[in-house]
Design an enzyme around this catalytic site. Structure first.
Site, PDB file in Angstrom:
ATOM      1  N   ASN A 459      15.243 -30.343 -54.286  1.00 42.81           N
ATOM      2  CA  ASN A 459      16.696 -30.133 -54.160  1.00 42.81           C
ATOM      3  C   ASN A 459      17.026 -28.784 -54.788  1.00 42.81           C
ATOM      4  O   ASN A 459      17.027 -28.630 -56.004  1.00 42.81           O
ATOM      5  CB  ASN A 459      17.437 -31.268 -54.880  1.00 42.81           C
ATOM      6  CG  ASN A 459      18.946 -31.077 -54.847  1.00 42.81           C
ATOM      7  OD1 ASN A 459      19.460 -30.263 -54.079  1.00 42.81           O
ATOM      8  ND2 ASN A 459      19.651 -31.836 -55.673  1.00 42.81           N
ATOM      9  N   LYS A 461      19.802 -27.180 -54.885  1.00 42.65           N
ATOM     10  CA  LYS A 461      21.155 -27.111 -55.447  1.00 42.65           C
ATOM     11  C   LYS A 461      21.804 -25.759 -55.078  1.00 42.65           C
ATOM     12  O   LYS A 461      21.498 -25.207 -54.017  1.00 42.65           O
ATOM     13  CB  LYS A 461      21.140 -27.359 -56.954  1.00 42.65           C
ATOM     14  CG  LYS A 461      20.465 -28.692 -57.305  1.00 42.65           C
ATOM     15  CD  LYS A 461      20.629 -29.076 -58.754  1.00 42.65           C
ATOM     16  CE  LYS A 461      19.955 -30.413 -59.014  1.00 42.65           C
ATOM     17  NZ  LYS A 461      20.119 -30.878 -60.396  1.00 42.65           N
ATOM     18  N   HIS A 546      24.360 -37.823 -54.785  1.00 44.34           N
ATOM     19  CA  HIS A 546      23.816 -37.176 -55.982  1.00 44.34           C
ATOM     20  C   HIS A 546      24.845 -37.237 -57.108  1.00 44.34           C
ATOM     21  O   HIS A 546      26.052 -37.112 -56.885  1.00 44.34           O
ATOM     22  CB  HIS A 546      23.438 -35.722 -55.679  1.00 44.34           C
ATOM     23  CG  HIS A 546      22.552 -35.117 -56.720  1.00 44.34           C
ATOM     24  ND1 HIS A 546      23.037 -34.641 -57.922  1.00 44.34           N
ATOM     25  CD2 HIS A 546      21.197 -34.925 -56.746  1.00 44.34           C
ATOM     26  CE1 HIS A 546      22.028 -34.175 -58.642  1.00 44.34           C
ATOM     27  NE2 HIS A 546      20.899 -34.332 -57.961  1.00 44.34           N
ATOM     28  N   GLU A 548      25.747 -35.234 -59.289  1.00 41.48           N
ATOM     29  CA  GLU A 548      26.620 -34.064 -59.447  1.00 41.48           C
ATOM     30  C   GLU A 548      27.770 -34.106 -58.458  1.00 41.48           C
ATOM     31  O   GLU A 548      28.882 -33.661 -58.769  1.00 41.48           O
ATOM     32  CB  GLU A 548      25.783 -32.785 -59.269  1.00 41.48           C
ATOM     33  CG  GLU A 548      24.822 -32.567 -60.425  1.00 41.48           C
ATOM     34  CD  GLU A 548      23.692 -31.600 -60.112  1.00 41.48           C
ATOM     35  OE1 GLU A 548      22.881 -31.354 -61.021  1.00 41.48           O
ATOM     36  OE2 GLU A 548      23.613 -31.112 -58.969  1.00 41.48           O
ATOM     37  N   GLU A 618      17.976 -41.515 -60.243  1.00 35.67           N
ATOM     38  CA  GLU A 618      18.082 -40.334 -61.096  1.00 35.67           C
ATOM     39  C   GLU A 618      18.913 -40.665 -62.323  1.00 35.67           C
ATOM     40  O   GLU A 618      20.139 -40.735 -62.244  1.00 35.67           O
ATOM     41  CB  GLU A 618      18.710 -39.166 -60.327  1.00 35.67           C
ATOM     42  CG  GLU A 618      19.895 -39.546 -59.449  1.00 35.67           C
ATOM     43  CD  GLU A 618      20.709 -38.343 -59.022  1.00 35.67           C
ATOM     44  OE1 GLU A 618      20.213 -37.223 -59.119  1.00 35.67           O
ATOM     45  OE2 GLU A 618      21.867 -38.546 -58.625  1.00 35.67           O
ATOM     46  N   GLY A 624      18.338 -32.040 -65.615  1.00 36.12           N
ATOM     47  CA  GLY A 624      18.597 -30.702 -66.126  1.00 36.12           C
ATOM     48  C   GLY A 624      18.763 -30.645 -67.628  1.00 36.12           C
ATOM     49  O   GLY A 624      19.215 -29.646 -68.179  1.00 36.12           O
ATOM     50  N   SER A 664      14.114 -34.504 -64.276  1.00 38.40           N
ATOM     51  CA  SER A 664      13.232 -33.593 -65.016  1.00 38.40           C
ATOM     52  C   SER A 664      11.758 -33.921 -64.797  1.00 38.40           C
ATOM     53  O   SER A 664      10.959 -33.961 -65.742  1.00 38.40           O
ATOM     54  CB  SER A 664      13.576 -33.632 -66.520  1.00 38.40           C
ATOM     55  OG  SER A 664      14.895 -33.168 -66.735  1.00 38.40           O
TER      56      SER A 664
END
Length: 703
Positions: A459, A461, A546, A548, A618, A624, A664
């Protein structure tokens, strides 16, 4: 694991029942409270002014501001009730209601302690509550509001998302028109003691046997320079000298519904209340609490009614709380010749919600009421009152009015809901038939289950311009073509890269995917990219859900559900993400969070549609951040996810579903993670932006 799943399922059902019970309590309370205030906006305005007086700010807001506030607050309350009933915009509505109830509860706490106003006005004039009753009611509603905010998605929808906009717009339009109608004419329902059909004289009467107020008298006496207070029970002998006495009320008695109605002739000062109420026949009462603020646009109609009253020998009085100056001004403007009388301002405001308004009484009973906007016309006043429609009690009963409300609001929404259910049921039946056919086909075409696919997906991003992105894609492609991977590989790039990257990839080795797609098929949605557009670039996959997107762009389960359907419709395979925050993990809520995210977005799919779903767990706290869930933590969560897929679609489907870990993941920890039986690969973020790092993770499947 099976016992754990059963426990979770039972717990979820219990929570669902509790939340929906709370939702209905809130919905019906808000609907009733909002409606009774919305159809009496002037009464609600008076209550707002009472509050301003109570906090020492009388007259700080102009009347038009308090009136608009009255309409807006009532409309908001009613609309929130309807939205809660239909489970529309569940998250935002439940939060607004919680804030609303926090404010209302704080106000009623103040009312209970300080008692500046005896009735909070939460149900208008329909139901009068004491301050302590209001506080109790608000505490219950606050608890209900907290419950629906806790689990808003547990509220069962009564209508599909696609038709929500109809209910939203119709509700707002309906309640605003209801308030507008009540302002122009009079409230559709009159809960005050001066409603049509009420006998004013009877309303002023205290029935026999009614509780009487109790008073207690105490006496202050003196003897030998010493003062003492005595009651009648211990009154001393005559050697004590009387000084003073005082009488206080120790308990309230029965208060009649009408206790402050009086009419005083302005010219003579005579109280003519009894004369007016005992008159055997019709009497017109023009009600104008403040003549200086009264609407004089229809004075010609009022004069015409007065002339008619004179011709028919019907008494006509103007009742006002204004003094001589406004009365003279009114006479100068309108040429009024009818007599003026003085009545209490609050009483006049209670009698009618129009300034001026007209009342017709007969033998002390209210026969009819009119706003100054719909006074009886000349055509109506062409014969004696007893022969006219206005001289008779209206036929519209309370139940008849309720039926009209049902026909104009509830019935259309119920029809809409039923139609929506029928369409949904038809779709479910078609899907069920298809599933049954697939099962029959599978019964006669059994094949040995293949090992589920292992996948590493990158991904990107929001990283790299077009040129750098194409260069990275070429590099990854060359590396994997030269050294074939032991797993499926997908790179998901920003939209601007897709078409160019598709040209440089060998899609037999590397799949191409987008990082998102729109929840709309097409149209005026500036900046959005549809699933059809994504497919047209050569992409095969799309990442949805996702964390985010959920966190930064407010993507809800409803939005994701629409995205999933559109992606599948356009032939895209979906990498669907789920996962919990650090706070939810520390609160041991990770299982219920993940289950809710799947249940409300993808568990509505058929078994055939599910074949195009790849799940990615996730943990948000490990994206991150450099933190990584241990391989055991990841395995435990993926095993749980597989169990709820099995619960929904069966064990065979669950065993065929690829579930990735995203959090991660690096070349150093990938072998350990991928060694776990339920981890089928990874959804890679930062490490996917460097060929060596990305390939290092892919090569973990060779170890």
């Amino acid at each position: 694991m099976e016992k754990s799943s059963t426990y979770i399922s039972t717990k979820a059902r219990f929570i669902g029942i509790l939340v929906n019970l709370c939702r209905f309590v809130l919905a019906f309370t808000f609907i009733f409270s909002g409606y009774v205030k919305a159809i009496d906006p002037i009464g609600t305005q008076y209550k707002l002014q009472d509050y301003l007086d109570a906090v020492g700010m009388p007259g700080i807001m102009p009347d038009w501001v308090t009136l608009i506030t009255s309409v807006a607050m009532s409309g908001l309350e009613f609309s929130l009730g309807i939205f809660m009933l239909f489970a529309i915009r569940r998250r935002i509505c439940s939060k607004i209601i919680l804030v609303f109830m926090c404010v209302m509860t704080a106000i009623t706490i103040w009312l209970t302690i300080a008692n500046p106003i005896k009735d909070c006005g939460c149900f208008g004039d329909a139901i009068k509550l004491t301050n302590i009753q209001s506080l109790t009611k608000n505490i219950i509603l606050l608890a209900c509001a907290a419950a629906v905010v806790w689990k808003p998605l547990s509220m069962v929808r009564f209508i599909s998302k696609s038709t929500q906009w109809i209910v939203i717009n119709y509700t707002i339009l309906f309640i605003l028109l209801s308030s507008g109608y009540s302002l122009y004419y009079l409230p559709q329902f009159d809960f005050r003691p001066y409603h049509i059909g009420a006998n004013i004289r009877d309303g002023m009467t205290i029935p026999k046997g009614a509780k009487q107020p109790k008073f207690e008298t105490s006496f202050i006496l003196e003897k030998n320079g010493v003062k003492k207070e005595f009651s009648l029970d211990n009154y001393p002998d005559s050697t004590w000298k009387f000084i003073d006495s005082k009488t206080v009320q120790i308990s309230e008695g029965y208060i009649p519904p009408i206790h402050d109605f009086s009419i005083e002739d302005k010219n003579t000062g005579e109280d003519i209340t009894k004369k007016v109420l005992d008159y055997k026949g019709y009497t017109f009462l023009l009600i104008a609490p403040h003549l200086e603020q009264a609407d004089d646009s229809n004075f010609g109609d009022i004069d015409q009614i007065y002339e008619y009253a004179q011709q028919q020998n019907v008494p006509f009085y103007c009742l006002t709380a204004s003094n001589d100056k406004p009365i003279r001004r009114w006479i100068d403007i309108t040429g009024a010749e009818y007599p003026f009388c003085t009545t209490d301002e609050t009483t006049l405001k209670t009698i009618t919600r129009s300034n001026p308004g007209l009342l017709l009484i007969k033998d002390g009973r209210i026969i009819n009421k009119w706003s100054h906007n719909n006074l009886p016309s000349e055509e109506t006043l062409n014969k004696p009152l007893q022969q006219t429609e206005i001289g008779k009690m209206p036929d519209d009963t309370v139940w008849g009015k309720i039926l009209v409300i049902v026909l104009w609001f509830i019935l259309p929404l119920m029809i809409l809901t039923i139609a929506d259910w029928v369409l949904a049921w038809g779709k479910w039946v078609r899907n069920k038939e298809k599933e049954d056919k697939d099962k029959i086909y599978q019964l006669f075409n059994k094949k040995k289950n293949k090992m589920r696919k292992k996948i590493v997906a990158g991904n990107w991003k929001m990283n790299m311009n077009l040129q750098d992105g194409v260069a990275l894609a070429k590099e990854i492609n060359e590396a994997l073509v030269a050294d074939k991977p032991n797993c499926g590989v997908v790179i998901c790039t920003p939209f601007i890269h897709l078409a160019s990257v598709a040209q440089v990839l060998d899609q037999n080795v590397i799949g191409l995917g987008a990082e998102d797609c729109a929840n709309k098929e097409k149209g005026a949605f500036t900046g959005e990219v549809s699933a059809e557009m994504v497919k047209s670039t050569g992409a095969q996959y799309v990442i949805l859900g996702h964390s985010e997107r959920r966190q930064y762009y407010g993507e809800t389960a409803e939005i994701l559900k629409d995205k999933v359907q559109l992606a599948l419709k356009n032939g895209l395979k979906i990498i669907f993400c789920c996962g919990e925050t650090l706070e939810e993990r520390e609160g041991n809520k990770q299982n219920e969070v993940v289950k809710a995210e799947l249940a409300d977005s993808v568990f509505n799919l058929s078994e055939e549609e599910w074949k195009n779903i790849i799940l990615a767990y996730e943990p948000i706290w490990a994206i991150g951040t450099g933190k990584t869930a241990t391989s055991d933590q990841a395995e435990e969560m993926l095993a749980y996810i597989r169990s709820i897929v099995a619960e929904k679609y069966g064990k065979e489907v669950a065993e065929d579903t690829s579930i990735l870990y995203g959090g991660s993941c690096k070349a150093s920890n990938a072998p350990e993670l991928f060694s776990k039986p339920n981890i089928d690969g990874g959804l890679i973020g930062g490490a996917a932006l460097k060929t060596a790092d990305f390939k290092g993770i892919i090569d973990a499947w060779k170890k």
